[in-house]
Design a protein around this motif. Structure first.
Motif, PDB file in Angstrom:
ATOM      1  N   UNK A   1      46.713  40.142  45.148  1.00 26.64           N
ATOM      2  CA  UNK A   1      46.858  40.262  46.590  1.00 26.64           C
ATOM      3  C   UNK A   1      45.727  41.038  47.237  1.00 26.64           C
ATOM      4  N   UNK A   2      46.090  41.877  48.200  1.00 28.19           N
ATOM      5  CA  UNK A   2      45.099  42.670  48.938  1.00 28.19           C
ATOM      6  C   UNK A   2      44.372  43.656  48.017  1.00 28.19           C
ATOM      7  N   UNK A   3      45.060  44.124  46.974  1.00 24.27           N
ATOM      8  CA  UNK A   3      44.442  45.022  45.998  1.00 24.27           C
ATOM      9  C   UNK A   3      43.289  44.310  45.278  1.00 24.27           C
ATOM     10  N   UNK A   4      43.470  43.021  44.989  1.00 25.44           N
ATOM     11  CA  UNK A   4      42.420  42.238  44.336  1.00 25.44           C
ATOM     12  C   UNK A   4      41.211  42.090  45.257  1.00 25.44           C
ATOM     13  N   UNK A   5      41.448  41.799  46.526  1.00 24.77           N
ATOM     14  CA  UNK A   5      40.348  41.659  47.491  1.00 24.77           C
ATOM     15  C   UNK A   5      39.608  42.987  47.625  1.00 24.77           C
ATOM     16  N   UNK A   6      40.336  44.081  47.706  1.00 29.42           N
ATOM     17  CA  UNK A   6      39.711  45.406  47.813  1.00 29.42           C
ATOM     18  C   UNK A   6      38.893  45.733  46.567  1.00 29.42           C
ATOM     19  N   UNK A   7      39.414  45.393  45.389  1.00 27.86           N
ATOM     20  CA  UNK A   7      38.685  45.646  44.140  1.00 27.86           C
ATOM     21  C   UNK A   7      37.408  44.803  44.082  1.00 27.86           C
ATOM     22  N   UNK A   8      37.492  43.564  44.542  1.00 27.98           N
ATOM     23  CA  UNK A   8      36.315  42.692  44.569  1.00 27.98           C
ATOM     24  C   UNK A   8      35.265  43.251  45.532  1.00 27.98           C
ATOM     25  N   UNK A   9      35.705  43.678  46.714  1.00 26.00           N
ATOM     26  CA  UNK A   9      34.790  44.269  47.701  1.00 26.00           C
ATOM     27  C   UNK A   9      34.087  45.485  47.092  1.00 26.00           C
ATOM     28  N   UNK A  10      34.861  46.355  46.457  1.00 27.35           N
ATOM     29  CA  UNK A  10      34.290  47.568  45.861  1.00 27.35           C
ATOM     30  C   UNK A  10      33.283  47.229  44.758  1.00 27.35           C
ATOM     31  N   UNK A  11      33.617  46.259  43.921  1.00 26.83           N
ATOM     32  CA  UNK A  11      32.712  45.879  42.826  1.00 26.83           C
ATOM     33  C   UNK A  11      31.421  45.269  43.367  1.00 26.83           C
ATOM     34  N   UNK A  12      31.535  44.420  44.391  1.00 22.35           N
ATOM     35  CA  UNK A  12      30.344  43.765  44.933  1.00 22.35           C
ATOM     36  C   UNK A  12      29.438  44.773  45.638  1.00 22.35           C
ATOM     37  N   UNK A  13      30.011  45.643  46.441  1.00 18.53           N
ATOM     38  CA  UNK A  13      29.183  46.633  47.144  1.00 18.53           C
ATOM     39  C   UNK A  13      28.585  47.646  46.161  1.00 18.53           C
ATOM     40  N   UNK A  14      29.304  47.957  45.091  1.00 15.28           N
ATOM     41  CA  UNK A  14      28.768  48.868  44.068  1.00 15.28           C
ATOM     42  C   UNK A  14      27.546  48.270  43.373  1.00 15.28           C
ATOM     43  N   UNK A  15      27.478  46.936  43.349  1.00 21.83           N
ATOM     44  CA  UNK A  15      26.326  46.276  42.719  1.00 21.83           C
ATOM     45  C   UNK A  15      25.159  46.123  43.698  1.00 21.83           C
ATOM     46  N   UNK A  16      25.334  46.640  44.939  1.00 24.64           N
ATOM     47  CA  UNK A  16      24.250  46.598  45.908  1.00 24.64           C
ATOM     48  C   UNK A  16      24.273  45.381  46.829  1.00 24.64           C
ATOM     49  N   UNK A  17      25.303  44.568  46.743  1.00 21.23           N
ATOM     50  CA  UNK A  17      25.427  43.379  47.591  1.00 21.23           C
ATOM     51  C   UNK A  17      26.293  43.697  48.806  1.00 21.23           C
ATOM     52  N   UNK A  18      26.150  42.897  49.851  1.00 17.80           N
ATOM     53  CA  UNK A  18      26.963  43.070  51.044  1.00 17.80           C
ATOM     54  C   UNK A  18      28.255  42.277  50.933  1.00 17.80           C
ATOM     55  N   UNK A  19      29.315  42.823  51.502  1.00 17.70           N
ATOM     56  CA  UNK A  19      30.616  42.144  51.570  1.00 17.70           C
ATOM     57  C   UNK A  19      30.752  41.641  53.001  1.00 17.70           C
ATOM     58  N   UNK A  20      30.383  40.377  53.230  1.00 20.49           N
ATOM     59  CA  UNK A  20      30.417  39.803  54.572  1.00 20.49           C
ATOM     60  C   UNK A  20      31.778  39.175  54.846  1.00 20.49           C
ATOM     61  N   UNK A  21      32.010  38.834  56.098  1.00 24.99           N
ATOM     62  CA  UNK A  21      33.285  38.191  56.440  1.00 24.99           C
ATOM     63  C   UNK A  21      33.420  36.836  55.747  1.00 24.99           C
ATOM     64  N   UNK A  22      32.320  36.105  55.596  1.00 22.29           N
ATOM     65  CA  UNK A  22      32.377  34.806  54.904  1.00 22.29           C
ATOM     66  C   UNK A  22      32.666  35.013  53.419  1.00 22.29           C
TER      67      UNK A  22
END
Length: 155
Positions: A14-35
């Motif tokens: 659920x929302x926890x998965x989306x939040x974990x994905x956002x955190x992992x992507x931004x930690x790797x230096x990538x942007x978490x865009x709305x798309x």
């Protein structure tokens, strides 16, 4: 990576998965865009592997304007390279990684009847595959094993 790391995974949903994905992507230096969030959320909604076309069609309907599959493929490739998604190679389809950011080999049990794809973490199999590659002087970057057959519901 000489061998698959031995560790346990916290399965998100659920929302926890989306939040974990956002955190992992931004930690790797990538942007978490709305798309990117829309694509990940749509991917995570699927229990079976989803194609870029499935995701593009669903997002197009949701947004009321066409979303190009090529854009979806680029985002999915970014997700795979950052361990947010897993690619079922034989089906050219994707699953959300329920433990985003964790690096591990992809072992799938793929049902030829219903399309169900179960991801399996098996350190022993991963070590064996990587050892086989090493014995042949081959550096395994991203081992993917797919075992095709019938799931218990389709037998």
């Amino acid at each position: 990576m000489a061998s698959a790391p031995s560790h346990t995974h916290h399965e998100h949903s659920g929302e926890d998965l989306v939040a974990a994905a956002r955190a992992a992507l931004t930690a790797s230096g990538e942007q978490w865009t709305s798309m990117r969030e829309a694509v990940f959320t749509e991917l995570a909604r699927h229990e079976r592997p989803a194609s870029a076309y499935d995701i593009a069609d669903n997002l197009s309907r949701e947004r009321g304007k066409r979303v190009a599959p090529n854009s979806i493929y680029r985002i999915l490739d970014l997700f795979v390279s950052n361990n947010l998604a897993l690619r079922v190679e034989s089906a050219n389809a994707f699953l959300a990684n329920t433990h985003p950011g964790c690096q591990h080999d992809c072992i799938f049990l793929v049902c030829d009847e219903c399309g169900e794809a179960s991801h399996v973490d098996d350190e022993e199999v991963s070590r064996s595959v990587r050892a086989l590659a090493k014995r042949r002087d081959f550096k395994a970057e991203r081992p993917v094993l797919e075992i095709r057959g019938l799931c218990s519901a389709c037998v």
